[in-house]
Every structure is written in C-alpha cells, then in structure tokens.
Design a protein around this motif. Structure first.
Motif, PDB file in Angstrom:
ATOM      1  N   TYR A 362       0.400  -1.243  -0.263  1.00 10.15           N
ATOM      2  CA  TYR A 362       0.103  -0.031  -0.107  1.00 10.15           C
ATOM      3  C   TYR A 362       0.665   1.207  -0.242  1.00 10.15           C
ATOM      4  O   TYR A 362       0.793   2.071  -0.620  1.00 10.15           O
ATOM      5  CB  TYR A 362      -0.801   0.105   1.524  1.00 10.15           C
ATOM      6  N   SER A 363       1.584   1.775   1.355  1.00  4.60           N
ATOM      7  CA  SER A 363       2.402   2.320   1.351  1.00  4.60           C
ATOM      8  C   SER A 363       3.619   2.733   0.262  1.00  4.60           C
ATOM      9  O   SER A 363       3.303   4.275  -0.440  1.00  4.60           O
ATOM     10  CB  SER A 363       2.869   2.789   3.049  1.00  4.60           C
ATOM     11  N   PHE A 364       3.497   1.699  -0.436  1.00  6.33           N
ATOM     12  CA  PHE A 364       4.925   1.719  -1.562  1.00  6.33           C
ATOM     13  C   PHE A 364       4.092   2.113  -3.104  1.00  6.33           C
ATOM     14  O   PHE A 364       3.570   2.811  -3.596  1.00  6.33           O
ATOM     15  CB  PHE A 364       6.174   0.752  -1.305  1.00  6.33           C
ATOM     16  N   PHE A 365       3.631   0.727  -3.066  1.00  6.37           N
ATOM     17  CA  PHE A 365       3.117   1.021  -4.355  1.00  6.37           C
ATOM     18  C   PHE A 365       1.634   1.081  -4.499  1.00  6.37           C
ATOM     19  O   PHE A 365       1.778   1.676  -5.922  1.00  6.37           O
ATOM     20  CB  PHE A 365       3.406  -0.775  -4.243  1.00  6.37           C
ATOM     21  N   THR A 366       0.452   1.608  -3.939  1.00  5.49           N
ATOM     22  CA  THR A 366      -0.817   1.190  -4.792  1.00  5.49           C
ATOM     23  C   THR A 366      -0.745   2.781  -4.712  1.00  5.49           C
ATOM     24  O   THR A 366      -1.364   3.726  -5.054  1.00  5.49           O
ATOM     25  CB  THR A 366      -1.328   1.062  -3.173  1.00  5.49           C
ATOM     26  N   MET A 367       0.083   3.725  -3.624  1.00  2.73           N
ATOM     27  CA  MET A 367       0.351   5.426  -3.384  1.00  2.73           C
ATOM     28  C   MET A 367       0.919   5.442  -5.160  1.00  2.73           C
ATOM     29  O   MET A 367       0.755   6.612  -5.573  1.00  2.73           O
ATOM     30  CB  MET A 367       1.193   5.626  -2.755  1.00  2.73           C
ATOM     31  N   MET A 368       1.866   4.527  -5.114  1.00  2.00           N
ATOM     32  CA  MET A 368       2.702   4.813  -7.334  1.00  2.00           C
ATOM     33  C   MET A 368       1.309   4.707  -7.744  1.00  2.00           C
ATOM     34  O   MET A 368       1.529   5.988  -8.907  1.00  2.00           O
ATOM     35  CB  MET A 368       3.535   4.277  -6.571  1.00  2.00           C
ATOM     36  N   LEU A 369       0.570   4.064  -7.886  1.00  2.00           N
ATOM     37  CA  LEU A 369      -0.354   3.917  -8.841  1.00  2.00           C
ATOM     38  C   LEU A 369      -1.377   4.760  -8.801  1.00  2.00           C
ATOM     39  O   LEU A 369      -1.477   5.550  -9.746  1.00  2.00           O
ATOM     40  CB  LEU A 369      -1.408   2.532  -8.108  1.00  2.00           C
ATOM     41  N   PHE A 370      -1.792   4.974  -7.786  1.00  2.00           N
ATOM     42  CA  PHE A 370      -2.470   6.405  -7.353  1.00  2.00           C
ATOM     43  C   PHE A 370      -1.864   7.452  -7.991  1.00  2.00           C
ATOM     44  O   PHE A 370      -2.385   8.239  -8.900  1.00  2.00           O
ATOM     45  CB  PHE A 370      -3.125   7.453  -5.943  1.00  2.00           C
ATOM     46  N   GLY A 371      -0.339   7.556  -7.738  1.00  2.00           N
ATOM     47  CA  GLY A 371       0.244   9.262  -8.504  1.00  2.00           C
ATOM     48  C   GLY A 371      -0.075   8.826  -9.852  1.00  2.00           C
ATOM     49  O   GLY A 371       0.080   9.142 -10.502  1.00  2.00           O
ATOM     50  N   LEU A 393      -7.875  15.441  -0.917  1.00  2.00           N
ATOM     51  CA  LEU A 393      -8.957  14.667  -0.171  1.00  2.00           C
ATOM     52  C   LEU A 393      -8.492  12.990   0.504  1.00  2.00           C
ATOM     53  O   LEU A 393      -7.985  12.216   1.108  1.00  2.00           O
ATOM     54  CB  LEU A 393     -10.341  14.748   0.385  1.00  2.00           C
ATOM     55  N   HIS A 394      -9.052  12.756  -1.102  1.00  2.00           N
ATOM     56  CA  HIS A 394      -8.287  11.220  -0.802  1.00  2.00           C
ATOM     57  C   HIS A 394      -6.206  11.272  -0.263  1.00  2.00           C
ATOM     58  O   HIS A 394      -5.880   9.762   0.428  1.00  2.00           O
ATOM     59  CB  HIS A 394      -7.744  10.700  -2.576  1.00  2.00           C
ATOM     60  N   PHE A 395      -5.210  12.319  -0.968  1.00  4.16           N
ATOM     61  CA  PHE A 395      -4.446  11.748  -0.285  1.00  4.16           C
ATOM     62  C   PHE A 395      -4.218  11.544   1.407  1.00  4.16           C
ATOM     63  O   PHE A 395      -3.821  10.853   2.170  1.00  4.16           O
ATOM     64  CB  PHE A 395      -3.589  12.908  -1.029  1.00  4.16           C
ATOM     65  N   TRP A 396      -4.887  12.860   1.737  1.00  9.03           N
ATOM     66  CA  TRP A 396      -4.445  12.551   3.512  1.00  9.03           C
ATOM     67  C   TRP A 396      -5.971  11.425   3.627  1.00  9.03           C
ATOM     68  O   TRP A 396      -4.988  10.806   4.972  1.00  9.03           O
ATOM     69  CB  TRP A 396      -5.223  13.919   3.185  1.00  9.03           C
ATOM     70  N   LEU A 397      -6.620  11.296   3.484  1.00  8.16           N
ATOM     71  CA  LEU A 397      -7.355   9.761   3.917  1.00  8.16           C
ATOM     72  C   LEU A 397      -6.748   8.712   3.922  1.00  8.16           C
ATOM     73  O   LEU A 397      -6.292   7.788   5.041  1.00  8.16           O
ATOM     74  CB  LEU A 397      -8.525   9.763   2.558  1.00  8.16           C
ATOM     75  N   SER A 398      -5.935   8.542   2.580  1.00  6.55           N
ATOM     76  CA  SER A 398      -5.078   7.038   2.417  1.00  6.55           C
ATOM     77  C   SER A 398      -3.599   7.175   3.224  1.00  6.55           C
ATOM     78  O   SER A 398      -3.059   6.054   3.835  1.00  6.55           O
ATOM     79  CB  SER A 398      -4.223   7.281   0.658  1.00  6.55           C
ATOM     80  N   ALA A 399      -3.288   8.654   3.218  1.00 11.70           N
ATOM     81  CA  ALA A 399      -1.872   8.999   4.165  1.00 11.70           C
ATOM     82  C   ALA A 399      -2.121   8.839   5.604  1.00 11.70           C
ATOM     83  O   ALA A 399      -1.324   7.657   6.364  1.00 11.70           O
ATOM     84  CB  ALA A 399      -0.885  10.038   3.326  1.00 11.70           C
ATOM     85  N   SER A 400      -2.845   9.288   6.233  1.00 16.24           N
ATOM     86  CA  SER A 400      -3.118   9.175   7.560  1.00 16.24           C
ATOM     87  C   SER A 400      -3.812   7.906   7.808  1.00 16.24           C
ATOM     88  O   SER A 400      -3.669   7.601   8.714  1.00 16.24           O
ATOM     89  CB  SER A 400      -3.820  10.273   7.919  1.00 16.24           C
ATOM     90  N   GLY A 401      -4.452   7.185   7.150  1.00 16.86           N
ATOM     91  CA  GLY A 401      -4.717   5.987   6.817  1.00 16.86           C
ATOM     92  C   GLY A 401      -3.647   5.486   7.769  1.00 16.86           C
ATOM     93  O   GLY A 401      -3.605   4.812   8.151  1.00 16.86           O
ATOM     94  N   MET A 402      -2.631   5.119   6.417  1.00 18.33           N
ATOM     95  CA  MET A 402      -1.239   4.628   5.763  1.00 18.33           C
ATOM     96  C   MET A 402      -0.809   4.439   8.171  1.00 18.33           C
ATOM     97  O   MET A 402      -0.011   3.439   8.252  1.00 18.33           O
ATOM     98  CB  MET A 402      -1.097   4.506   5.095  1.00 18.33           C
ATOM     99  N   ILE A 403      -0.676   5.886   7.633  1.00 13.60           N
ATOM    100  CA  ILE A 403       0.434   5.627   9.040  1.00 13.60           C
ATOM    101  C   ILE A 403      -0.067   5.108  10.114  1.00 13.60           C
ATOM    102  O   ILE A 403       0.195   4.634  10.901  1.00 13.60           O
ATOM    103  CB  ILE A 403       0.506   7.881   8.956  1.00 13.60           C
ATOM    104  N   ILE A 404      -1.521   5.329  10.577  1.00 13.09           N
ATOM    105  CA  ILE A 404      -2.312   4.869  11.855  1.00 13.09           C
ATOM    106  C   ILE A 404      -2.386   3.495  11.313  1.00 13.09           C
ATOM    107  O   ILE A 404      -1.823   2.470  12.681  1.00 13.09           O
ATOM    108  CB  ILE A 404      -3.803   5.523  11.736  1.00 13.09           C
ATOM    109  N   TYR A 405      -1.985   2.594  10.157  1.00  8.67           N
ATOM    110  CA  TYR A 405      -3.030   1.592  10.215  1.00  8.67           C
ATOM    111  C   TYR A 405      -1.373   0.791  10.721  1.00  8.67           C
ATOM    112  O   TYR A 405      -1.044  -0.102  11.321  1.00  8.67           O
ATOM    113  CB  TYR A 405      -2.328   1.372   8.853  1.00  8.67           C
TER     114      TYR A 405
END
Lengths: 521, 219
Positions: A362-371, A393-405
């Motif tokens: 996720y943090s690496f590959f999926t975020m890369m795909l979103f970009g 909003l999408h970026f911050w939901l994904s980024a904060s979600g992943m950091i909490i995770y």
C-alpha cells in the motif's frame, strides 16, 4: 518516426524530433482506450478489495460478526481481500500504467491492443470465478496463491500476453537509449509469468511447497510490484519536477542488485521452520543485501528531487509519488532488519508482519499507482480532474490511514511478540492485549476505504460526469515558466524581511486611517 | 509504410492546437545525469556485502544429514543423553497445560466447583492419596477447609509416572505450600496397588487413605 507517415506538412514540421512532446501526445491518444480499460477495471477491484479488507479487520475484534455465514468467515474473506487487491487492483492498474510508460519511453505504440482488451476480460472473468471459489472454501491454502490453479493460470497467461506486448515494444522502439523505467518494466514482465508458471507446477510437496510458496509470494512483491513502482517513480519524478535523474549508473546499479538479491528473499518467512538452516541463512543474508539496491535508489531519487520539494504543493502526482518513494526506503530497510533472526523471533506470527506487508503493497506500490493514475488520466482522456480538493482529500485519507495502520499494528505487534516470548504471560492475555491495536487498524481501514471511494468518484466523474470542462490546473511547470520570466528576487535577508513587514503594516495602517477619515465626513 | 494497426482510433482527429496544448502541459523527459554518487553510498554497499558474507559464514549451519541444526554446538549437546529435569520443572509444565483451566494460575480454584490447592490437606497430606486422585480423578462433593466444592476431576492415568510425580511435587511446593517431593516410584506403586475405573468419592478416599502419612512410615 518517418515524416512520410504524417498527413500534413504542418505535422511533419512538428514531428521532426523522435522524442517530441507532440509524439507523446499522439502515442497517448493511441494507448488511451486500453490503458483506461485497465485502470477502470483495477479501480473496481480496489473498491471490492477495500470492503473485504475492512470486514476482515472488524472480524478480528468482533469475532462473531457475520459469523453465521461460512462464506464470510475470516479464513475466506481475508485471502480474497489479498487476491483481489494483488491480482485485481495492483496488477491490473500496474499493467495499464506500465504499458503507458513503455509506450512513452520507447516512443512506440502499444501493440495487440484488441487482444489485450480481450485478455483483460478473461482476467476479470477468472478473478471473479476464483474469488467465488475462495468464498466457497476451495482455496489452495497457500498464501498469495489461494486462487485455484485453473483460475490463476489464465491470469498469468494474460500477463504473459502483456509481457509479449512489452517485448514487442522493446523490439519496435524508436529510441536507441533505454530509459531506466524500461529496464524495470521489461524485467517485471519477464519475472512475473515465470513466477506464475513455476508456482503452478504440480511438483511441490511438504516443506518444499512452503519454500516455493514464500519464494513466490515475496517475489510477487519484489520482482513484479517493486520494479513497476520504481519505474513509475523514475518516470514521473523527472517529468513533474523537470529535473534530470541524478545518475544513470546508479539507476543501473540499483536495477541489477535488485534482480540479483530479491529472488533469494522469500525463505526468511520460514525462520524457525523445518527447512535446512543454510536455506534460511542465505535468504536472511540476501534480505540484508537488499540495502544495496534500496539505498542506491533512494539516493538517486532523492538527489533528483532535492531542491524541487516545493513541487508537491502543485502536483498531486508528485505528492503521492514522494510518499510512495519514501515508504519504499522505509519498508525495505525495515524488511532487511526484521529478516535477521533475533528480530524475527519477536515479530514472527504477530500483527507487525501484516503492517509490514501493507507498507510494501500500500504505502509504496498503491500510492505510486494513485500518483500515476492522477498523472495519466488527463493525458489519455483529454479531460481534466474536476476537483483538486477531492484529490487532496484522497491523499490525506490514504496517507493518514496508512500511518495510523503502520504505527498501531507495528507498535502493538512488537508488544505482542515480546509477550508471546514470555512464558509467564498466558496466551489469552496476549490476545486480549492486541485488541486496542486491532481497533486502531479498523479505524485506519475506514479511512483508507473512504479514500478509495473518493478516488473512484474522481475517476468516475472524469470519465462519465463531464459537463463543463474544468480549467487546466496550474502545474509546477507553469510556476517554473512564470518564475523564469520574473526578475530574479534577491534572497531576502532577515533585516529586509523586517523592514518590508513594517512598511506593509504602515501601509495598511494609513489605509485604515483614511477609511476612518472618510467615515468622519 | 509499416504503420501499426489502430484500435478504436483509426486516426488522431485532434487539431494541431489541441496536440500542442497536450504537449505544452509537460516538460520533455530530461536526459539522465551520470553522477558517481556520494562516497558514503559506496561505504554502505561495501559494509553490506561484508555483513552478508559474514552472516552466511557464521550461520550456514550443517550441510549434512542434520541440516536443521543452526550451530555445531547444538548438535553435540543433542547427541549426549539429556540430564534429567528436576521434577518441579516437569510438574510446572504439566500444570500449565492441564490444570490451570480449573485450579487457576494461583492454585485458588473456583468457588463452589474447583477446590483450591493452596493450604489444602488433600494436596500437602498423604502423597499416596494425592497420587491416586491424580490417577483416577474425583467426583461429587469435596470439603476443603470447611467449604464444599462439587466438580468433576478427570483421571490423568494417561500421563507418565514422571509427569504425575512432577505435578504432585509442583503443587505441594507452590503458592506457599511446602511438603515432600513425590517420587516417581511412589506413582508407579500407586498405579500397581489401586486399579479402579470409576473416579473417587470423598467417602471412599477417607475409607482407603489416612489423611497424613504416619511419621516414620516408609517414604
């Protein structure tokens, strides 16, 4: 391109250079349909996979929830989440983005596009059938390989077809120089069919099967997703920032050391298992060796982007890509350390490992795909994203979600591992102590799923809710062009800053005083 | 003219303006640099290689008929006969696996159902009686320190003599209890002397055994 191919004198004048941007725009137009098809299909799997992942997460702290139905038991929902995310979302969007980048860097059209589209339909059909089989309880029982053989083989064959297309593009390329992204993508397209075919051979049994299982699963991440992700970063960072890749020799070093060492990594999952010690030891050493490609890539990409970090303010693509590239360094160094036996003894069989796997995929590959999707879609659909706010909003939901995770499960996982290694603590106490970390993961799952729905809405709106054409965004390139025209401002000293602040204050005070006078009259 | 066959898009119908607009929004892919990279990067690469070779050499283990053994030393130890474990340790393991669920971690049992092992004459008293309870189980009411408990204790005759002796020793010497070690021979004797299928009742136990081993009697 041969100038006689073009239809007008005007076009011939534009296409004088083989790597002109006009050629890129033409190539984009040709790759449009097939790349959009792969991205849309993958995004649909992303939504299904997110829902399954969220269900699985909640089941860990509410074990009775949906427990009456065997179809929705944890042992079926979780593998399906993994398979639909890996072979639906990550692989399909990965293939689409890869073909687009290859078309761009090799300056040639994607071949066999109708067949690729048929292949995508076949892929979706078998992924759906395989998913139903898993829900019915007919999984193969091997992690990452739960899909029944008859469903995974056609999927591998479709990826082989995409690989053939990639090799054909290498053959018909119009540029003598191979950009580093092409190296990585061609390698990915060669490696994955090999992994898929070998893992489907009926020759593995017992501990050898366990060895094959982890060889496959780790390489699916390391030799399929990782090269695609790095290829995206190597293409998009210079594209967005306008700065050249720092060093081609370092790129090549990073590429070959990845291919050399990654293949050995998988067996570190079997530390403590009934496999020969040398087998695991070599794997642990190779996992530590991964520091070489990772640090090389990190230096190369960091030195490329350094000085242009401001660009993340303007480019949502770069925001995702930088997050992903940093995560790659983080997750890989972490992987090298946790492969070492003394560390592994603590984290083995804990939630820490699940967080590590998500940091990779996720943090690496999926975020890369979103970009990549945010960069590619406006170019191949000839339409702008409607709402930069929703992208943010999408970026911050994904980024904060992943950091909490990651923070929750890895911290909780280390505690869990230390407690499990202590014979004085009863097992049920250890299990109960993980509950608060599992709750934090479910919270993260909700954030991530919400982010994915925002992403899907963005894509859907761009494809189907077109009314008024949105204004093109102000890109980092525009900012740079504008700055090039402005007279160069001297770097302001502290004294100057203070004086200008005072003069501004003075001006606004005078304006206010004037207003007051006006009022008095 | 060897043009690639088109798919859903036989020709690009955009005007040149549109193509220019698409092109203008991005910069050309700049040509890569060829920097050698910082020195510390090579130091890291070299150190990583050194560590890798060291690790393989140090932990390669046996490439022989015992490939699962990590260290040579471990193999030599495993060839020697294992020293007998003290009974208390054996008993602790058995207790954790089989007894804690009823008698609890602290040996206090559960009110009304499972009697406590702490300060109980049934535990610290006659060892023959304790062994026999362990071997054959117990049913119905049992009075411990004035309180009545009614639960079923299963028979543990499937455990080895060493395990029975161990767990008896363990409960006689934990949580403040202090009594003699129960020997393995005592368990073997107990098994031979009393052969019964049904679990004990309190009455039967009182008929067969004395609460204390008479002082001076054989141990």
């Amino acid at each position: 391109m041969n100038p006689s191919n073009t239809t007008s004198v005007q076009a011939a004048a534009v296409n004088h250079s083989e790597d002109s941007l006009e050629l890129d725009a033409k190539l984009d137009k040709r790759s449009s349909f097939i790349v959009v098809a792969f991205i849309l299909s993958g995004s649909a799997w992303l939504l299904l996979g997110s829902i399954l992942g969220t269900i699985a997460s909640f089941k860990l702290h509410i074990p009775d929830w949906l427990g009456e139905s065997a179809w929705l038991s944890f042992g079926r929902v979780r593998p399906l989440h993994l398979n639909w995310m890996a072979y639906g979302w990550a692989s399909q969007v990965g293939v689409g983005v890869s073909l687009w980048i290859l078309s761009r860097v090799l300056k040639t059209t994607i071949p066999v596009r109708p067949w690729l589209f048929v292949g995508l339909l076949v892929w979706n059909f078998f992924l759906l059938i395989g998913g139903i089989e898993i829900l019915m309880g007919h999984s193969r029982g091997l992690e990452w390989l739960e899909l029944p053989i008859y469903t995974i083989v056609p999927i591998v064959l479709v990826i082989l077809l995409a690989g053939e297309a990639a090799l054909a593009m290498l053959h018909t390329r119009k540029t003598p120089h191979l950009y580093i992204s092409a190296w990585y993508l061609i390698a990915a397209f060669i490696c994955f069919p090999l992994l898929g075919v070998v893992s489907s051979l009926p020759i593995f049994d017992g501990t050898v099967q366990a060895g094959m299982n982890w060889w496959y699963a780790h390489n699916a991440l390391g030799l399929w997703f990782t090269p695609m992700g790095l290829a995206i970063a190597y293409y998009l960072i210079p594209k967005v920032t306008g700065r050249p890749i720092y060093s081609y020799p370092l790129s090549v070093l990073g590429f070959w050391s990845l291919l050399l060492f990654y293949n050995w990594n998988g067996f570190h999952h079997l530390i403590g298992g009934p496999v020969p010690t040398w087998f695991v030891t070599i794997s642990v050493a190779a996992s530590v060796m991964m520091i070489i490609p990772v640090v090389t890539v990190a230096v190369n990409q960091h030195m490329t982007i350094i000085g242009s970090f401001e660009a993340v303010k303007y480019s949502p693509t770069l925001r995702f890509v930088v997050f992903a590239a940093m995560s790659y360094t983080f997750v890989s160094i972490q992987g090298s350390l946790q492969a070492i036996r003394s560390f592994n003894e603590v984290i083995h069989f804990t939630h820490y490992v699940i967080a590590h796997a998500h940091a990779g995929v996720y943090s690496f590959f999926t975020m890369m795909l979103f970009g990549a999707v945010y960069y590619i879609m406006p170019r191949i659909t000839n339409w702008e994203w409607h709402s930069p706010k929703l992208i943010k909003l999408h970026f911050w939901l994904s980024a904060s979600g992943m950091i909490i995770y990651l923070v929750g499960l890895q911290w909780g996982g280390i505690i869990q591992g230390l407690e499990m290694n202590n014979p004085d603590i009863p097992f049920m106490t250890v299990v109960n102590n993980t509950k608060k970390w599992l709750l934090s993961r479910s919270f993260a799952a909700i954030l991530l799923t919400a982010g994915h729905f925002v992403f899907a809405y963005n894509v859907f709106r761009l494809m189907h809710l077109r009314k008024v054409r949105p204004a093109p965004p102000v890109t980092w390139l525009d900012i740079q062009r504008q700055r090039a025209l402005e007279p160069k401002a001297e770097p302001a000293s502290l004294g100057k800053k203070v004086t200008s602040a005072f003069s501004n204050l003075n001006k606004s005070f005078k304006r206010w005083a004037n207003d007051v006078k006006v009022d008095e009259h | 003219m060897n043009q690639t066959p088109e798919f859903f898009d036989s020709s690009d119908k955009r005007s040149m303006d549109e193509i220019h607009a698409a092109a203008f929004r991005e910069a050309k892919l700049p040509e890569e640099g060829a920097e050698p990279g910082p020195v510390w990067l090579y130091v890291v690469i070299f150190s990583t290689l050194c560590f890798g070779f060291f690790y393989i050499g140090r932990y390669l283990g046996e490439i022989s008929d015992r490939p699962h053994v990590l260290e040579e030393g471990a193999m030599i130890v495993s060839n020697e006969p294992e020293p007998p474990k003290p009974l208390f340790k054996v008993g602790e393991k058995v207790y954790r696996q089989r007894c804690v669920s009823c008698h609890q971690e602290n040996g206090q049992g559960v009110e009304g159902a499972y009697p406590p092992l702490v300060q109980s004459n049934w535990v610290t008293g006659n060892p023959d009686r304790l062994v026999s309870i362990l071997l054959h189980g117990i049913n119905g009411n049992l009075t411990v320190n004035g309180k009545v408990y009614n639960g079923n204790m299963p028979a543990w005759e499937t455990l080895t003599d060493e395990q029975i002796a161990g767990v008896a020793t363990y409960i006689r010497n934990s949580w403040g209890n202090s009594a003699d070690t129960v020997q393995i021979a005592t368990v073997a004797d107990g098994r031979k002397k009393i052969t019964r299928v049904a679990p004990w009742t309190e009455q039967e136990l009182n008929d067969v055994f004395k609460p204390q081993l008479a002082s001076g009697a054989k141990k």
